[in-house]
Design an enzyme around this catalytic site. Structure first.
Site, PDB file in Angstrom:
ATOM      1  N   LEU A 254      -5.013 -11.229   5.803  1.00 43.43           N
ATOM      2  CA  LEU A 254      -4.533 -11.299   7.182  1.00 43.43           C
ATOM      3  C   LEU A 254      -5.417 -12.184   8.065  1.00 43.43           C
TER       4      LEU A 254
ATOM      5  N   LYS B 201     -10.127   1.868  14.206  1.00 43.95           N
ATOM      6  CA  LYS B 201      -8.733   2.116  14.582  1.00 43.95           C
ATOM      7  C   LYS B 201      -8.613   2.284  16.099  1.00 43.95           C
TER       8      LYS B 201
ATOM      9  N   TYR C 167     -14.752   3.712  10.388  1.00 45.65           N
ATOM     10  CA  TYR C 167     -13.313   3.543  10.149  1.00 45.65           C
ATOM     11  C   TYR C 167     -12.509   3.994  11.374  1.00 45.65           C
TER      12      TYR C 167
ATOM     13  N   ASN D 120      -9.654  10.731  -1.192  1.00 44.20           N
ATOM     14  CA  ASN D 120      -8.823  11.741  -0.525  1.00 44.20           C
ATOM     15  C   ASN D 120      -8.428  12.874  -1.474  1.00 44.20           C
TER      16      ASN D 120
ATOM     17  N   GLY E 209       0.818  -1.217   0.000  1.00 49.42           N
ATOM     18  CA  GLY E 209       0.000   0.000   0.000  1.00 49.42           C
ATOM     19  C   GLY E 209       0.846   1.258   0.000  1.00 49.42           C
TER      20      GLY E 209
ATOM     21  N   PHE F 115      -1.317  11.876  10.820  1.00 43.50           N
ATOM     22  CA  PHE F 115      -2.294  12.843  10.349  1.00 43.50           C
ATOM     23  C   PHE F 115      -2.529  12.583   8.853  1.00 43.50           C
TER      24      PHE F 115
ATOM     25  N   ARG G  71      -6.039  20.732   7.350  1.00 42.74           N
ATOM     26  CA  ARG G  71      -5.460  19.440   7.738  1.00 42.74           C
ATOM     27  C   ARG G  71      -3.945  19.586   7.886  1.00 42.74           C
TER      28      ARG G  71
ATOM     29  N   LYS H 239      -9.433   1.954   4.677  1.00 45.78           N
ATOM     30  CA  LYS H 239      -9.253   3.278   5.297  1.00 45.78           C
ATOM     31  C   LYS H 239     -10.194   4.368   4.782  1.00 45.78           C
TER      32      LYS H 239
ATOM     33  N   SER I 203      -4.448   6.372  13.642  1.00 43.32           N
ATOM     34  CA  SER I 203      -4.862   7.481  12.777  1.00 43.32           C
ATOM     35  C   SER I 203      -5.340   8.671  13.589  1.00 43.32           C
TER      36      SER I 203
ATOM     37  N   GLY J 234     -19.666  14.350   7.841  1.00 43.71           N
ATOM     38  CA  GLY J 234     -18.681  13.675   8.692  1.00 43.71           C
ATOM     39  C   GLY J 234     -17.344  14.392   8.774  1.00 43.71           C
ATOM     40  N   ASP J 235     -17.116  15.406   7.905  1.00 37.64           N
ATOM     41  CA  ASP J 235     -15.831  16.115   7.945  1.00 37.64           C
ATOM     42  C   ASP J 235     -15.759  17.047   9.151  1.00 37.64           C
TER      43      ASP J 235
HETATM   44  P1  NAD Z   1      -3.483   1.475   1.415  1.00 36.64           P
HETATM   45  O1  NAD Z   1      -4.900   1.125   1.086  1.00 36.64           O
HETATM   46  O2  NAD Z   1      -2.639   2.053   0.336  1.00 36.64           O
HETATM   47  O3  NAD Z   1      -2.729   0.210   2.021  1.00 36.64           O
HETATM   48  C1  NAD Z   1      -3.361  -0.810   2.746  1.00 36.64           C
HETATM   49  C2  NAD Z   1      -2.786  -2.134   2.283  1.00 36.64           C
HETATM   50  O4  NAD Z   1      -3.339  -3.191   3.051  1.00 36.64           O
HETATM   51  C3  NAD Z   1      -3.088  -2.432   0.818  1.00 36.64           C
HETATM   52  O5  NAD Z   1      -1.925  -2.871   0.161  1.00 36.64           O
HETATM   53  C4  NAD Z   1      -4.143  -3.530   0.897  1.00 36.64           C
HETATM   54  O6  NAD Z   1      -4.136  -4.373  -0.245  1.00 36.64           O
HETATM   55  C5  NAD Z   1      -3.748  -4.240   2.181  1.00 36.64           C
HETATM   56  N1  NAD Z   1      -4.843  -4.959   2.842  1.00 36.64           N
HETATM   57  C6  NAD Z   1      -6.085  -4.490   3.150  1.00 36.64           C
HETATM   58  N2  NAD Z   1      -6.809  -5.438   3.767  1.00 36.64           N
HETATM   59  C7  NAD Z   1      -6.008  -6.533   3.877  1.00 36.64           C
HETATM   60  C8  NAD Z   1      -6.179  -7.825   4.438  1.00 36.64           C
HETATM   61  N3  NAD Z   1      -7.341  -8.197   5.000  1.00 36.64           N
HETATM   62  N4  NAD Z   1      -5.147  -8.693   4.358  1.00 36.64           N
HETATM   63  C9  NAD Z   1      -3.977  -8.337   3.787  1.00 36.64           C
HETATM   64  N5  NAD Z   1      -3.759  -7.130   3.245  1.00 36.64           N
HETATM   65  C10 NAD Z   1      -4.757  -6.239   3.287  1.00 36.64           C
HETATM   66  O7  NAD Z   1      -3.552   2.467   2.658  1.00 36.64           O
HETATM   67  P2  NAD Z   1      -2.403   3.350   3.333  1.00 36.64           P
HETATM   68  O8  NAD Z   1      -2.731   4.783   3.111  1.00 36.64           O
HETATM   69  O9  NAD Z   1      -1.069   2.853   2.967  1.00 36.64           O
HETATM   70  O10 NAD Z   1      -2.729   3.052   4.864  1.00 36.64           O
HETATM   71  C11 NAD Z   1      -2.001   2.092   5.589  1.00 36.64           C
HETATM   72  C12 NAD Z   1      -2.435   2.110   7.024  1.00 36.64           C
HETATM   73  O11 NAD Z   1      -2.283   3.419   7.554  1.00 36.64           O
HETATM   74  C13 NAD Z   1      -3.910   1.733   7.256  1.00 36.64           C
HETATM   75  O12 NAD Z   1      -3.968   0.930   8.397  1.00 36.64           O
HETATM   76  C14 NAD Z   1      -4.592   3.066   7.508  1.00 36.64           C
HETATM   77  O13 NAD Z   1      -5.698   2.906   8.334  1.00 36.64           O
HETATM   78  C15 NAD Z   1      -3.491   3.828   8.206  1.00 36.64           C
HETATM   79  N6  NAD Z   1      -3.579   5.285   8.038  1.00 36.64           N
HETATM   80  C16 NAD Z   1      -3.654   5.829   6.798  1.00 36.64           C
HETATM   81  C17 NAD Z   1      -3.754   7.208   6.651  1.00 36.64           C
HETATM   82  C18 NAD Z   1      -3.905   7.824   5.288  1.00 36.64           C
HETATM   83  O14 NAD Z   1      -4.528   8.867   5.181  1.00 36.64           O
HETATM   84  N7  NAD Z   1      -3.336   7.250   4.227  1.00 36.64           N
HETATM   85  C19 NAD Z   1      -3.753   8.033   7.781  1.00 36.64           C
HETATM   86  C20 NAD Z   1      -3.658   7.440   9.054  1.00 36.64           C
HETATM   87  C21 NAD Z   1      -3.577   6.056   9.176  1.00 36.64           C
HETATM   88  C1  WQD Z   2      -8.964  16.436   3.288  1.00 40.91           C
HETATM   89  C2  WQD Z   2      -9.846  17.667   3.137  1.00 40.91           C
HETATM   90  C3  WQD Z   2     -12.126  17.166   2.588  1.00 40.91           C
HETATM   91  C4  WQD Z   2     -11.593  15.505  -1.336  1.00 40.91           C
HETATM   92  C5  WQD Z   2      -8.837  11.072   5.866  1.00 40.91           C
HETATM   93  C6  WQD Z   2      -9.289  10.172   6.966  1.00 40.91           C
HETATM   94  C7  WQD Z   2      -8.277  10.197   8.070  1.00 40.91           C
HETATM   95  C8  WQD Z   2      -6.890   9.924   7.564  1.00 40.91           C
HETATM   96  C9  WQD Z   2      -6.539  10.842   6.467  1.00 40.91           C
HETATM   97  C10 WQD Z   2      -6.632   7.546   7.592  1.00 40.91           C
HETATM   98  C11 WQD Z   2     -11.210  17.479   3.772  1.00 40.91           C
HETATM   99  C12 WQD Z   2     -11.456  17.929   1.483  1.00 40.91           C
HETATM  100  C13 WQD Z   2     -11.376  16.066  -0.089  1.00 40.91           C
HETATM  101  C14 WQD Z   2     -12.170  16.313  -2.355  1.00 40.91           C
HETATM  102  C15 WQD Z   2     -12.249  18.163  -0.811  1.00 40.91           C
HETATM  103  N1  WQD Z   2      -6.787   8.632   6.985  1.00 40.91           N
HETATM  104  N2  WQD Z   2     -11.708  17.356   0.154  1.00 40.91           N
HETATM  105  N3  WQD Z   2     -12.479  17.622  -2.052  1.00 40.91           N
HETATM  106  O1  WQD Z   2     -10.861  13.391   5.439  1.00 40.91           O
HETATM  107  O2  WQD Z   2      -8.904  14.754   6.329  1.00 40.91           O
HETATM  108  O3  WQD Z   2      -8.783  12.380   6.371  1.00 40.91           O
HETATM  109  O4  WQD Z   2      -7.536  10.740   5.427  1.00 40.91           O
HETATM  110  O5  WQD Z   2      -6.559   7.353   8.769  1.00 40.91           O
HETATM  111  O6  WQD Z   2      -8.667   9.208   8.931  1.00 40.91           O
HETATM  112  O7  WQD Z   2     -10.513  10.634   7.475  1.00 40.91           O
HETATM  113  O8  WQD Z   2      -8.636  13.480   4.199  1.00 40.91           O
HETATM  114  O9  WQD Z   2      -7.919  13.860   1.894  1.00 40.91           O
HETATM  115  O10 WQD Z   2     -10.245  12.957   2.329  1.00 40.91           O
HETATM  116  O11 WQD Z   2      -9.746  15.301   2.901  1.00 40.91           O
HETATM  117  O12 WQD Z   2     -12.552  19.337  -0.603  1.00 40.91           O
HETATM  118  O13 WQD Z   2     -12.415  15.874  -3.482  1.00 40.91           O
HETATM  119  O14 WQD Z   2     -10.086  17.851   1.733  1.00 40.91           O
HETATM  120  O15 WQD Z   2     -13.446  17.611   2.754  1.00 40.91           O
HETATM  121  O16 WQD Z   2     -11.584  18.702   4.330  1.00 40.91           O
HETATM  122  P1  WQD Z   2      -9.409  13.563   5.621  1.00 40.91           P
HETATM  123  P2  WQD Z   2      -9.127  13.826   2.763  1.00 40.91           P
END
Ligand code: NAD
Ligand code: WQD
Length: 343
Positions: A67, A160, A156, A206, A18, A185, A238, A92, A132, A299-300
């Site tokens: 997993l 977490k 979601y 996102n 990922g 973040f 953000r 996520k 998160s 939800g935002d």
């Molecule tokens: P991502 O979707 O790119 O990566 C997640 C990976 O997990 C993918 O490769 C997916 O194929 C794999 N996966 C999902 N379910 C699975 C399962 N049941 N078994 C095996 N593999 C599985 O997401 P990311 O942005 O890299 O996020 C990684 C982690 O970070 C997540 O736990 C997410 O909740 C957390 N996180 C992400 C963000 C964000 O905004 N990107 C922010 C905070 C926390």
């Molecule tokens: C950022 C801002 C949207 C898309 C999420 C998860 C959080 C964490 C990070 C995993 C917001 C605005 C977005 C668009 C927009 N992930 N937006 N137009 O919602 O802050 O956080 O990702 O843990 O848990 O909630 O991220 O990138 O979706 O949005 O205006 O087309 O951009 O409303 O204010 P968010 P995001």
């Protein structure tokens, strides 16, 4: 395939293909760790792992498995002497989690329970967990510290928060466990080479991937959700943090694990509004980013910014890359992969 004999340690990375996982694999390989990935590729491409190996010039071992498949997971632990686990695998997307809560609890919480069971059965006691900022709910206008209460507002985020509690209870029962939950973040950007980046599969959720696809011409314009927030320009704020620095944070976490469960924020402490990010991406890409101001997204929250003082004080980890650098790196990846990774 076996891991190198001179590896510092062997790390199992769940969800290693990922966005954040793949950057963390590069960071680990670059620091001499051996890497074993378990990923079902439900939201990622195996091509990301090819890019990881090209970038680091080192091999990793990858298993395609869910997993929650205890037999498959146990076989991976049986095949390698795993020293520690970094657990990214999860779903996520906030909106999707509201539409399919049971799926989210099953994958995110069930996956974590399954992993902990196998770790304990196999005597693996070191865990870094992807938490998160979303567990805090609304920041209420002040930078969030680890002591702020959890007020998750969607399935979601609740999943977490539940995982953190599952880990805490398990650590309480098994004091030999060392665990760290990193609450990051908004990870953004890409590896500076442009070879590795964010390639979401299916619907986009996102902001940054949306900007990337508008700039490259895959989508016509962006909708800005909400322009009446109590923020300087009315759009939501953000704390965007470079994914390479998040990856460094995981490697540092691994090297600093100690018995018990610790929780740490990874953020910059700097807030950026949606319109500021649109402008920064337009500048980085040299492309126009047409946008419409539309209603808030349900939800935002208005503002989510980290107080990252604890991790800075304890480890010296500080995010130094700014929004401009995140946008330039993300744009480089997008230009090299206009349709995402192959396959
Ligand atoms: P991502 O979707 O790119 O990566 C997640 C990976 O997990 C993918 O490769 C997916 O194929 C794999 N996966 C999902 N379910 C699975 C399962 N049941 N078994 C095996 N593999 C599985 O997401 P990311 O942005 O890299 O996020 C990684 C982690 O970070 C997540 O736990 C997410 O909740 C957390 N996180 C992400 C963000 C964000 O905004 N990107 C922010 C905070 C926390
Ligand atoms: C950022 C801002 C949207 C898309 C999420 C998860 C959080 C964490 C990070 C995993 C917001 C605005 C977005 C668009 C927009 N992930 N937006 N137009 O919602 O802050 O956080 O990702 O843990 O848990 O909630 O991220 O990138 O979706 O949005 O205006 O087309 O951009 O409303 O204010 P968010 P995001």
């Amino acid at each position: 395939m076996t891991v190198p004999e001179d590896a510092v340690s062997t790390v199992l990375v769940t969800g290693g293909a990922g966005f954040i996982g793949s950057h963390t694999c590069v960071e680990l390989l670059d620091h001499g760790h051996a890497v074993v990935v378990v990923d079902d590729h439900s939201t990622s491409s195996p091509a990301a792992l090819d890019a990881v190996q090209s970038l680091s010039g080192r091999r990793l071992t990858a298993y395609r498995a869910d997993l929650r498949d205890a037999t498959a997971l146990d076989a991976v632990f049986g095949a390698h002497r795993i020293d520690a686990v970094i657990h990214f695998a999860a779903r996520k997307a906030v909106g999707e989690s509201i539409a399919m809560p049971l799926e989210y609890y099953d994958i995110n919480v069930g996956g974590t329970v399954a992993l902990l069971r196998v770790m304990l059965a196999r005597g693996v006691h070191r865990l870094v967990f992807s938490s998160s900022c979303s567990i805090y709910g609304d920041g209420g206008g002040h930078p969030l510290t680890e002591d702020d209460p959890a007020r998750p507002t969607n399935p979601y985020a609740r999943s977490k928060w539940m995982c953190e509690q599952v880990i805490a209870d398990t650590v309480h029962r098994h004091p030999e466990l060392s665990a760290l939950a990193l609450r990051y973040f908004n990870p953004a950007g890409a590896h500076p080479s442009g070879l590795l980046g964010e390639d979401p599969r299916g619907a986009l959720h996102n902001l940054m991937p949306y900007l990337m696809q508008v700039a490259v011409g895959r989508r016509p314009r962006i909708e800005v959700f909400g322009s009446d927030y109590p923020t300087p320009d009315g759009t939501a704020v953000r704390d965007y943090v470079h994914v390479v620095e998040i990856a460094e944070g995981h490697r540092m976490a691994l090297e600093r694990l100690r018995p018990g469960l610790r929780v740490l924020n990874l953020g910059t402490g700097v807030g950026t509004s949606v319109l500021q990010l649109v402008e920064a991406f337009a500048e980085a890409s040299g492309r126009k980013i047409p946008y419409d101001l539309v209603a808030r997204r349900p939800g935002d929250v208005a503002e989510l910014v980290a107080d990252a003082g604890r991790v800075a004080g304890e480890w010296g980890w500080r995010a130094r890359r700014d929004i401009g650098e995140m946008c330039r790196d993300a744009w480089r990846f997008q230009q090299l992969h206009p349709e995402g990774y192959p396959g």
